[in-house]
Design an enzyme around this catalytic site. Structure first.
Site, PDB file in Angstrom:
ATOM      1  N   ALA A   1       0.850  -1.187   0.000  1.00 22.80           N
ATOM      2  CA  ALA A   1       0.000   0.000   0.000  1.00 22.80           C
ATOM      3  C   ALA A   1       0.889   1.242   0.000  1.00 22.80           C
ATOM      4  O   ALA A   1       2.056   1.180   0.375  1.00 22.80           O
ATOM      5  CB  ALA A   1      -0.929   0.009   1.207  1.00 22.80           C
ATOM      6  N   PHE A   2       0.315   2.368  -0.401  1.00 22.79           N
ATOM      7  CA  PHE A   2       1.133   3.588  -0.547  1.00 22.79           C
ATOM      8  C   PHE A   2       1.719   4.041   0.773  1.00 22.79           C
ATOM      9  O   PHE A   2       2.692   4.788   0.807  1.00 22.79           O
ATOM     10  CB  PHE A   2       0.287   4.710  -1.162  1.00 22.79           C
ATOM     11  CG  PHE A   2      -0.560   5.463  -0.169  1.00 22.79           C
ATOM     12  CD1 PHE A   2      -1.830   5.025   0.165  1.00 22.79           C
ATOM     13  CD2 PHE A   2      -0.073   6.601   0.446  1.00 22.79           C
ATOM     14  CE1 PHE A   2      -2.597   5.708   1.093  1.00 22.79           C
ATOM     15  CE2 PHE A   2      -0.835   7.297   1.378  1.00 22.79           C
ATOM     16  CZ  PHE A   2      -2.098   6.843   1.699  1.00 22.79           C
ATOM     17  N   LYS A   3       1.131   3.587   1.880  1.00 22.41           N
ATOM     18  CA  LYS A   3       1.605   4.052   3.179  1.00 22.41           C
ATOM     19  C   LYS A   3       3.032   3.612   3.475  1.00 22.41           C
ATOM     20  O   LYS A   3       3.678   4.167   4.360  1.00 22.41           O
ATOM     21  CB  LYS A   3       0.642   3.604   4.271  1.00 22.41           C
ATOM     22  CG  LYS A   3      -0.691   4.304   4.168  1.00 22.41           C
ATOM     23  CD  LYS A   3      -1.566   4.052   5.378  1.00 22.41           C
ATOM     24  CE  LYS A   3      -2.850   4.850   5.287  1.00 22.41           C
ATOM     25  NZ  LYS A   3      -3.792   4.254   4.291  1.00 22.41           N
ATOM     26  N   ASP A   4       3.526   2.637   2.717  1.00 16.10           N
ATOM     27  CA  ASP A   4       4.924   2.243   2.896  1.00 16.10           C
ATOM     28  C   ASP A   4       5.868   3.423   2.680  1.00 16.10           C
ATOM     29  O   ASP A   4       6.893   3.524   3.347  1.00 16.10           O
ATOM     30  CB  ASP A   4       5.296   1.115   1.914  1.00 16.10           C
ATOM     31  CG  ASP A   4       4.737  -0.231   2.358  1.00 16.10           C
ATOM     32  OD1 ASP A   4       4.687  -0.493   3.570  1.00 16.10           O
ATOM     33  OD2 ASP A   4       4.346  -1.028   1.476  1.00 16.10           O
TER      34      ASP A   4
ATOM     35  N   ALA B   1       5.648   5.645   5.868  1.00 13.00           N
ATOM     36  CA  ALA B   1       6.058   4.924   7.076  1.00 13.00           C
ATOM     37  C   ALA B   1       7.555   4.639   7.071  1.00 13.00           C
ATOM     38  O   ALA B   1       8.222   4.764   8.094  1.00 13.00           O
ATOM     39  CB  ALA B   1       5.268   3.629   7.190  1.00 13.00           C
TER      40      ALA B   1
END
Ligand code: PLP
Length: 435
Positions: free
Chosen positions: A105-108, A111
């Site tokens: 997911a783009f949150k990688d 994060a």
């Protein structure tokens, strides 16, 4: 560069302080004092830069001289170590695939950058840090993987019981070492409330060195601006107007795009695509921000009833609703429409899109249709890998969706979590005894 609290412009702190505390001590969110501007020639010669060079170029301006160049290069090269390809479907439409990181997911992006920056500051100070993060699905796993096995940092992930997919839960609950998953009997908003309450609770926030890793952390937001520039770089025809549709929940991703535009990126319109959680589209329509309880949808990482980054968007445009309406279009689509979007994407382009990306696609189509725009660069942010939503996609398309290896591995592992109610005192006691 200093950072101010959205609750008090006079409350200025360093980048390090803003990152390490997450939320300002007055409950506000940190914002950069000014948005750094790129020179025009940077965008004119953008094609000669690698993604990492773009990231470094942008990050330098937010970090100033608080991290040395060589340390920042190290941070970027470990954090931004997977691509963000722009997949062209036709002259008008491209998909920016943001799911090539470890948790799909783009949150990688956010994060990993935040984890590396925090690791850098923790080492320097020789302290122990406890990170609390509320997740509606994908944040938690991105953060967990970003911080996994980092010395001096413990991570507690709060997720709403029964409201994340099996795959998301497996990703959240199968890491060990410094990662603890807390299964909260409530909604995502309850999880977020518990985290916020802990930060303003002086009895634990200082003593336990609490920090946040939600999209409210400025170090999550900054790296999300990088891939907007990377997307622009990959456009074939840069002379057309560019419209970017962002599947939105807490509005962190959209805020990062707006920041990239303020840095000089030539984007003509942003679309905040929403599911049945309509607080943002209602706000864009009426100018009134009325938080609502969140409702469950197929695009569950967008099930947010009180989007925390809205105050940042207001800040970016000096609280002027007409300026905000000028920059952003927003519309909501329910689950039936989402299913239709998945199907249409596949029928028309042979592209398998996940439910979040499908909402983004629908909003873009609706916007250009209403405005009669026929020649444009439409970019839909595909925020998650379709394999994470295998069930609904297979049901809709009657095909087999493959799960990437890195995801398949975690599905076979044993779930480990601690169950808690949504009661703040119970949560507080847990933190006091475990952190
Ligand atoms: C988190 C998430 C979103 C929403 O992003 P925000 O920054 O919270 O608006 C959209 N899609 C996916 C897959 C996500 O994980």
């Amino acid at each position: 560069m200093k950072y101010y609290s959205t609750n008090n412009k006079q409350n200025l702190v360093s980048f390090e302080n803003a990152v390490m505390s997450g939320l300002a001590n007055d409950g506000g969110l940190y914002m950069p004092e000014t948005i750094p501007k790129f020179e025009k020639k940077f965008f004119n010669s953008i094609e000669k830069f690698s993604f990492q060079e773009i990231a470094l170029h942008a990050a330098e301006r937010f970090v100033d001289n608080e991290i040395t160049d060589s340390d920042l290069i190290n941070i970027i090269s470990t954090a931004v170590n997977f691509p963000a390809p722009l997949v062209r479907l036709n002259d008008n439409l491209s998909i920016l695939e943001l799911f090539h990181g470890p948790t799909l997911a783009f949150k990688d992006f956010g994060a990993r950058f935040m984890a590396k920056v925090m690791e850098h500051f923790v080492k320097k100070k020789n302290i122990e840090l406890n990170i609390l993060v509320a997740t509606s699905g994908d944040t938690g796993s991105a953060v967990a993987y970003g911080f996994y096995d980092t010395p001096g940092i413990n991570v507690f992930i709060l997720y709403p019981k029964g409201k994340v997919s099996v795959i998301q839960e497996q990703q959240l609950t199968t890491l060990d070492k410094n990662i603890t998953a807390l299964e909260i009997d409530g909604t995502f908003d309850d999880c977020q409330r518990l985290v916020k309450a802990a930060f303003v609770d002086m009895e634990i926030s200082v003593r336990k060195n609490l920090s946040s890793a939600n999209s409210i952390n400025i170090a999550r937001l900054i790296p999300q601006s990088f891939y907007y520039i990377e997307a622009y770089k990959q456009l074939e025809n840069k002379s057309k107007e560019t419209i970017i549709s962002v599947p939105s929940g807490n509005l962190g991703n959209l805020t990062a795009g707006l920041i990239a535009k303020k840095m000089g990126l030539p984007i003509s319109k942003f679309i905040g695509a929403a599911n049945n959680n309509k607080v943002f589209p209602e706000y864009i329509k009426s100018g009134e921000f009325i938080p609502q309880p969140s409702v469950q949808t197929l695009s569950n990482a967008m099930d947010v009833g009180n989007p925390s980054n809205l105050v940042r968007i207001m800040e970016l445009y000096s609280n002027s609703i007409s300026r905000i309406q000028n920059e952003i279009y927003s519309e909501s689509f329910d689950d039936n429409a989402t299913r239709y979007g998945i199907k249409e994407m596949h029928d028309k382009f042979g592209y398998i899109i996940d439910p979040h990306g499908a909402v983004g696609y629908l909003a873009l189509q609706s916007y250009v249709g209403k405005k009669n725009i026929t020649d444009y660069n439409g970019i839909v942010l595909e925020t998650a890998h379709p394999g994470k939503f295998k069930d609904v996609i297979e049901e809709e398309l009657k095909i087999n969706v493959e799960i990437p290896h890195r995801l398949a591995v975690c599905l076979t592992k044993q779930k480990k979590s601690i169950s808690l109610s949504k009661n703040y005192n119970e949560f507080k006691e847990f933190i006091i005894s475990s952190a």
